[in-house]
Design an enzyme around this catalytic site. Structure first.
Site, PDB file in Angstrom:
ATOM      1  N   GLY A  33       0.990  -1.151  -0.048  1.00  0.00           N
ATOM      2  CA  GLY A  33      -0.027  -0.204  -0.115  1.00  0.00           C
ATOM      3  C   GLY A  33       0.906   1.321  -0.093  1.00  0.00           C
ATOM      4  N   LEU A  34       0.256   2.415   0.060  1.00  0.00           N
ATOM      5  CA  LEU A  34       0.894   3.719  -0.458  1.00  0.00           C
ATOM      6  C   LEU A  34       1.643   3.979   1.052  1.00  0.00           C
ATOM      7  CD1 LEU A  34      -2.060   5.787  -1.886  1.00  0.00           C
ATOM      8  CD2 LEU A  34       0.143   5.002  -3.161  1.00  0.00           C
ATOM      9  N   SER A  35       2.606   4.880   0.872  1.00  0.00           N
ATOM     10  CA  SER A  35       3.273   5.447   2.292  1.00  0.00           C
ATOM     11  C   SER A  35       2.067   5.909   3.010  1.00  0.00           C
ATOM     12  CB  SER A  35       4.396   6.537   1.783  1.00  0.00           C
ATOM     13  OG  SER A  35       5.054   7.044   2.949  1.00  0.00           O
ATOM     14  N   SER A  37      -0.345   4.433   4.179  1.00  0.00           N
ATOM     15  CA  SER A  37      -1.636   3.900   4.438  1.00  0.00           C
ATOM     16  C   SER A  37      -1.890   2.939   5.386  1.00  0.00           C
ATOM     17  CB  SER A  37      -1.530   2.944   2.965  1.00  0.00           C
ATOM     18  OG  SER A  37      -0.580   1.781   3.208  1.00  0.00           O
ATOM     19  N   GLY A  38      -0.939   3.096   6.349  1.00  0.00           N
ATOM     20  CA  GLY A  38      -1.112   2.122   7.668  1.00  0.00           C
ATOM     21  C   GLY A  38      -0.465   0.605   7.347  1.00  0.00           C
ATOM     22  N   LYS A  39       0.024   0.218   6.707  1.00  0.00           N
ATOM     23  CA  LYS A  39       0.579  -1.070   6.548  1.00  0.00           C
ATOM     24  C   LYS A  39       1.458  -1.345   7.682  1.00  0.00           C
ATOM     25  CE  LYS A  39       3.623   0.074   3.243  1.00  0.00           C
ATOM     26  NZ  LYS A  39       3.309   1.526   3.175  1.00  0.00           N
ATOM     27  N   SER A  40       2.398  -0.565   7.948  1.00  0.00           N
ATOM     28  CA  SER A  40       3.153  -0.807   9.316  1.00  0.00           C
ATOM     29  C   SER A  40       2.453  -1.005  10.431  1.00  0.00           C
ATOM     30  CB  SER A  40       4.379  -0.108   9.337  1.00  0.00           C
ATOM     31  OG  SER A  40       5.304  -0.096   8.310  1.00  0.00           O
ATOM     32  N   SER A 107       5.936  -1.640  -2.079  1.00  0.00           N
ATOM     33  CA  SER A 107       6.056  -2.743  -3.190  1.00  0.00           C
ATOM     34  C   SER A 107       5.110  -2.288  -4.226  1.00  0.00           C
ATOM     35  CB  SER A 107       5.664  -4.236  -2.676  1.00  0.00           C
ATOM     36  OG  SER A 107       4.671  -4.219  -1.662  1.00  0.00           O
TER      37      SER A 107
END
Ligand code: ADX
Length: 200
Positions: A33-35, A37-40, A107
């Site tokens: 997902g975008l920077s 976006s809450g991935k981490s 990614s």
């Protein structure tokens, strides 16, 4: 290409046997997902929840790996490809070791994500799309990077001056602007249970 005099050695113990002593399967839970976006954030809470259930996990994210293993890697399309290739190979080693691997990398390119998918067995790559409109990510802007990118101070910034290719058929989508972090984590946990990767 591997050296021609280096021959693959088959080990006696299988990945399934390594994972079996832990009471769960091993796989890659791949957040994209975008920077901002809450991935981490979701990945970290997921790891915490899995650990408290007694699961053996290991997490890696873009900002941290770029301080070590991939500190010589930039943000051109070619560099991102190499970034993801290395992460994929390392994640595969952890899957072999019987661990639940969680990764959080932008990614942005479908081809690179599919390369990692192809490294492990069917069902062992779980693509989780942390979906969030770029307007919301840019508003969150926790590191001030969108501001800089929009001012032209950061080149090749995902979503601004370089594309983000949305996953076409991800195993999961977590809409981080609509769900709470806990709801996103629960969605992933429910999926892992439904596939018998972890026990209820
Ligand atoms: S990836 O595209 O190669 O997967 P990765 O997840 O490792 O990227 O790194 C992304 C992080 O690097 C972002 O969270 C952000 O903090 C930082 N960053 C610095 N420059 C850029 C850029 N040009 N595009 C995206 N992220 C950047």
């Amino acid at each position: 290409m591997a050296e021609k005099n280096v021959v693959w050695h088959a080990h006696k113990l299988t990945r399934q046997e390594r994972a079996a002593i832990k009471g769960h399967q091993s796989c890659i839970i791949w957040f994209t997902g975008l920077s901002a976006s809450g991935k981490s954030t979701v990945a970290n809470e997921l790891e915490y929840a899995l650990n408290k259930k007694g699961m053996h996990t290991y997490i890696r994210d873009g900002d941290n790996i770029r301080h070590g293993l991939n500190k010589n890697i930039g943000f051109s399309a070619e560099d991102r490809k190499e970034n993801i290739r290395r992460i994929g190979e390392v994640a595969k080693l952890f899957v072999d070791a019987g661990v639940l691997v969680i990764t959080a990398f932008i990614s942005p390119f479908k081809e690179d994500r599919d390369t990692v998918r192809g490294l492990v067995n069917a069902g062992e790559f779980i693509e989780v799309y942390a979906k969030c409109p770029i307007s919301v990510c840019a508003e969150r802007d926790p590191k001030g990077l969108y501001k800089k990118a929009m001012a032209g101070e950061i080149k090749e910034f995902t979503g601004i001056s370089q594309p983000y290719e949305e996953p076409v058929n991800p195993e999961l989508v977590v809409e981080t602007d609509k769900l709470s972090v806990e709801e996103c984590v629960d969605k992933v946990l429910a999926y892992l249970k439904s596939k018998d990767i972890i026990k209820g």
